[in-house]
Enzyme design. Structure first.
Site, PDB file in Angstrom:
ATOM      1  N   CYS A  54      -3.522  -2.463 -11.217  1.00 30.20           N
ATOM      2  CA  CYS A  54      -2.204  -2.938 -10.765  1.00 30.20           C
ATOM      3  C   CYS A  54      -1.790  -4.231 -11.460  1.00 30.20           C
ATOM      4  O   CYS A  54      -0.601  -4.499 -11.628  1.00 30.20           O
ATOM      5  CB  CYS A  54      -2.217  -3.178  -9.255  1.00 30.20           C
ATOM      6  SG  CYS A  54      -2.858  -1.826  -8.258  1.00 30.20           S
ATOM      7  N   ASP A  86      -6.912  -3.262  -3.501  1.00 25.92           N
ATOM      8  CA  ASP A  86      -7.058  -2.481  -2.268  1.00 25.92           C
ATOM      9  C   ASP A  86      -7.826  -1.195  -2.520  1.00 25.92           C
ATOM     10  O   ASP A  86      -8.679  -0.799  -1.739  1.00 25.92           O
ATOM     11  CB  ASP A  86      -5.687  -2.160  -1.682  1.00 25.92           C
ATOM     12  CG  ASP A  86      -5.085  -3.347  -0.953  1.00 25.92           C
ATOM     13  OD1 ASP A  86      -5.656  -4.447  -1.066  1.00 25.92           O
ATOM     14  OD2 ASP A  86      -4.053  -3.187  -0.297  1.00 25.92           O
ATOM     15  N   CYS A 127      -0.565  -5.593  -7.109  1.00 27.43           N
ATOM     16  CA  CYS A 127      -1.185  -4.869  -5.999  1.00 27.43           C
ATOM     17  C   CYS A 127      -0.519  -5.228  -4.664  1.00 27.43           C
ATOM     18  O   CYS A 127       0.252  -6.189  -4.562  1.00 27.43           O
ATOM     19  CB  CYS A 127      -2.690  -5.147  -5.972  1.00 27.43           C
ATOM     20  SG  CYS A 127      -3.645  -3.888  -5.064  1.00 27.43           S
ATOM     21  N   ASP A 128      -0.868  -4.475  -3.626  1.00 30.09           N
ATOM     22  CA  ASP A 128      -0.116  -4.446  -2.374  1.00 30.09           C
ATOM     23  C   ASP A 128       0.217  -5.810  -1.763  1.00 30.09           C
ATOM     24  O   ASP A 128       1.345  -6.065  -1.351  1.00 30.09           O
ATOM     25  CB  ASP A 128      -0.888  -3.645  -1.313  1.00 30.09           C
ATOM     26  CG  ASP A 128      -1.084  -2.199  -1.689  1.00 30.09           C
ATOM     27  OD1 ASP A 128      -0.772  -1.832  -2.834  1.00 30.09           O
ATOM     28  OD2 ASP A 128      -1.560  -1.427  -0.844  1.00 30.09           O
ATOM     29  N   LYS A 129      -0.788  -6.687  -1.645  1.00 31.84           N
ATOM     30  CA  LYS A 129      -0.582  -7.944  -0.926  1.00 31.84           C
ATOM     31  C   LYS A 129       0.113  -8.993  -1.773  1.00 31.84           C
ATOM     32  O   LYS A 129       0.524 -10.044  -1.275  1.00 31.84           O
ATOM     33  CB  LYS A 129      -1.922  -8.483  -0.398  1.00 31.84           C
ATOM     34  CG  LYS A 129      -2.722  -7.472   0.418  1.00 31.84           C
ATOM     35  CD  LYS A 129      -1.897  -6.803   1.505  1.00 31.84           C
ATOM     36  CE  LYS A 129      -2.659  -5.705   2.216  1.00 31.84           C
ATOM     37  NZ  LYS A 129      -2.965  -4.527   1.367  1.00 31.84           N
ATOM     38  N   CYS A 199      -0.332   1.873  -7.748  1.00 33.78           N
ATOM     39  CA  CYS A 199      -0.475   3.277  -7.352  1.00 33.78           C
ATOM     40  C   CYS A 199       0.881   3.961  -7.261  1.00 33.78           C
ATOM     41  O   CYS A 199       1.841   3.413  -6.728  1.00 33.78           O
ATOM     42  CB  CYS A 199      -1.226   3.367  -6.030  1.00 33.78           C
ATOM     43  SG  CYS A 199      -2.891   2.661  -6.108  1.00 33.78           S
ATOM     44  N   GLU A 450      -7.605  -1.346   5.810  1.00 33.34           N
ATOM     45  CA  GLU A 450      -6.957  -0.056   5.621  1.00 33.34           C
ATOM     46  C   GLU A 450      -8.032   1.026   5.625  1.00 33.34           C
ATOM     47  O   GLU A 450      -9.176   0.768   5.258  1.00 33.34           O
ATOM     48  CB  GLU A 450      -6.202  -0.030   4.291  1.00 33.34           C
ATOM     49  CG  GLU A 450      -5.017  -0.972   4.250  1.00 33.34           C
ATOM     50  CD  GLU A 450      -4.287  -0.923   2.924  1.00 33.34           C
ATOM     51  OE1 GLU A 450      -4.720  -0.163   2.035  1.00 33.34           O
ATOM     52  OE2 GLU A 450      -3.288  -1.645   2.768  1.00 33.34           O
ATOM     53  N   SER A 476      -3.546   2.672   4.629  1.00 35.59           N
ATOM     54  CA  SER A 476      -2.963   2.587   3.301  1.00 35.59           C
ATOM     55  C   SER A 476      -1.600   3.270   3.295  1.00 35.59           C
ATOM     56  O   SER A 476      -1.328   4.156   4.107  1.00 35.59           O
ATOM     57  CB  SER A 476      -3.888   3.291   2.298  1.00 35.59           C
ATOM     58  OG  SER A 476      -3.210   3.579   1.106  1.00 35.59           O
TER      59      SER A 476
END
Length: 562
Positions: A54, A86, A127-129, A199, A450, A476
């Protein structure tokens, strides 16, 4: 918005006057010239890291932002912050650090931007965070800012079909159920992630990039542009140039991140079938922005917003397909035409949402990624907040891709994620069960892990339509099925989920927005009187700090409480 005469609202205190000669001397060592001291100074927060695909390319994107800043007439200074993966931390103790990283990212960017007195700020997340962490910092600093999404990964290919990270998680469940061979599992593993980018489905990273674009804090198309495309590199240059205009206008995040802008973000999350994590992150971002937002706002907007985008999980397409169909601007245009979003909200383009959407058209295709409001994928949003005696403060469900909106069955209680995964491996979870995973909340986990490994194994074993799962942890963005997370109050503080026993009947009804355990108030009170709070799982370090500081999931699980 009136133009500001002061393009150096913060950096003047360290660049002007005889008393600042030592400050200037230090800056000269980094490359500053006499001319640079007269210009706005813009911080570029890079989340570059080799620990995840990511973020592995973000160093190159930061260089393009740097180039754009110079072309735009401001002085860029790039600095780094952390990320965790993640996907790589999923399914083990490492995931406890994931949500914690959001707070560390926000705190670290605020720390550098506050100390260095940047006039403007550009953050790049992958990435996600990264996304909510960057946005929380941007709100706290509240100087002209732009967020850039690092971009989505290209889909992997296997047997002529697109696959992605969730494909491999589900393949693990299929292998455990003896539905595929070890050779096929290895083939999925080796082809799921072909290179840089986040992702590919409408998982948490793409959900949050979509929300931030809808909110007006990134340039149009930022949310869906592929990571390795020329368009993403050009966007970075454009953002570097655009920050000068925001400084001239004096346009700050607080002018953009209004209550109405958050409503636009939630509306788009519902329209694209976004991750349940958006609830947690938007609550946290709203708190940082001093905007009133609560769980009922998500239900209200979900009820009125149709699902327009047919994407994984539970759908057909990935983010690259959405981008080719017109991206988030095309989705927003459909919503705007239906009167479902606020067109008068200001954005980082210096124009309103309505002005940005003028002339935007949805690109037609034989199998449309983006549906119309009159012919949606589903008539309502797919994220729903449930309440009841099992979750007085709420629990968050994602109903995309499931057939049954009600479930009633006996509880099978597990004290952590690992126990459930082992039970799935043994085949002891059967149709009709209600899986309860506790001690995974913000404080009890800590960190709200998650559980993609568990939920994907359920899908892989063919139990997705016949079991339900509830937890005080998280899921997730790749999760689907009748799963309810963020159950609050959590186990660690004595919420009702702490009192459940094997065999208790749990009833979930998404249409009624209820989650109940069929026990009397008296029985719950008796069990509560017998309950004892567990000891904290960590005695020192960042996880212990997090346990002491973090708020309830119903309030965004933030450590910056006030």
């Amino acid at each position: 918005m009136a133009k500001s005469a002061n393009f150096k609202p913060r950096s003047t205190m360290m660049t002007e006057g005889v008393g600042r000669s030592p400050n200037r001397a230090m800056l000269r060592a980094t490359g500053f010239t006499d001319a640079d001291f007269k210009k706005s100074i813009v911080g570029i927060a890079s989340t570059w890291s080799e620990v995840t695909p990511c973020n592995m390319h973000i160093d190159k994107l930061a260089l393009r932002v740097h180039e754009g800043c110079r072309k735009g007439g401001v002085v860029p200074q790039t600095f780094g912050t952390i990320t965790v993966s993640d996907g790589i931390s999923m399914g083990h103790e490492g995931m406890k650090y994931s949500l914690v990283s959001r707070e560390v990212i926000a705190d670290s960017i605020e720390t550098v931007a506050g100390a260095e007195r940047f006039d403007g700020l550009i953050t790049i997340g992958g990435c996600d965070k990264n996304m909510p962490g960057c946005m929380m910092a941007i709100s706290r600093i509240n100087t002209p800012s732009i967020f850039i999404y690092g971009g989505t990964i290209m889909p992997g290919k296997l047997h002529g079909k697109d696959i992605d990270i969730v494909s491999i998680f589900e393949a693990v469940g299929q292998y455990q159920a003896k539905k595929i061979s070890a050779k096929e599992l290895k083939a999925v593993e080796c082809n799921a992630c072909p290179g840089p980018g986040s992702c590919g489905g409408m998982y948490t990273a793409n959900t949050m990039s979509s929300a931030i674009e809808a909110m007006g804090m990134s340039l149009p198309y930022s949310a869906s542009t592929p990571a390795i495309s020329k368009q993403k590199a050009d966007e970075c240059v454009a953002a570097g140039k655009q920050i000068k205009k925001l400084l001239q206008l004096g346009l700050r995040p607080s002018d953009i991140m209004t209550r109405e802008a958050f409503e636009n973000a939630i509306t788009v999350v519902m329209a694209v079938g976004g991750s349940t994590n958006a609830v947690l992150h938007l609550l946290a971002m709203a708190k940082a922005a001093n905007v009133e937002l609560n769980l009922q706002d998500f239900n209200r907007i979900s009820d009125r917003t149709p699902l327009l985008v047919d994407m994984k999980p539970g759908g057909k397409y990935v983010m690259v397909n959405l981008h080719n169909a017109g991206g988030i601007p095309a989705v927003m245009k459909e919503l705007f035409n239906a009167g479902l979003i606020h067109g008068d909200c200001m954005t980082v383009t210096g124009k309103t949402v309505a002005q940005n959407l003028k002339g935007i058209k949805i690109k037609p295709s034989i199998n449309p990624v983006i549906h119309s409001v009159t012919s949606p994928v589903k008539p309502r949003g797919q994220v729903v907040v449930l309440h009841g005696n099992l979750a007085p403060e709420g629990g968050v469900a994602k109903i995309k891709g499931i057939k049954n909106l009600q479930h009633r069955g006996p509880a099978k209680v597990f004290e952590d994620e690992e126990d459930v995964f082992a039970a799935l491996k043994r085949g002891t979870i059967v149709a009709g069960d209600t899986i309860v995973i506790r001690n995974e909340g913000p404080k009890g986990g800590p960190g709200m892990r998650e559980m993609l490994a568990v939920t994907s194994a359920i899908i892989g074993q063919g139990l997705g339509d016949s079991v339900a799962l509830i937890t005080d942890g998280r899921f997730s963005g790749g999760t689907y099925g009748l799963v309810v997370g963020h159950v609050a109050p959590e186990t660690y503080v004595g919420g009702p989920i702490a009192l459940i026993k094997d065999g208790d009947i749990i009833a979930l009804d998404v249409e009624k927005k209820t989650m109940l355990v069929e026990l009397s108030d008296e029985e719950l009170a008796r069990r509560r009187a017998e309950w004892k709070q567990p000891k904290p799982r960590y005695k020192r370090g960042v996880l212990r700090k997090y346990i002491e500081l973090v708020s309830s999931a119903s309030q965004g699980a933030v450590t910056d409480q006030f």
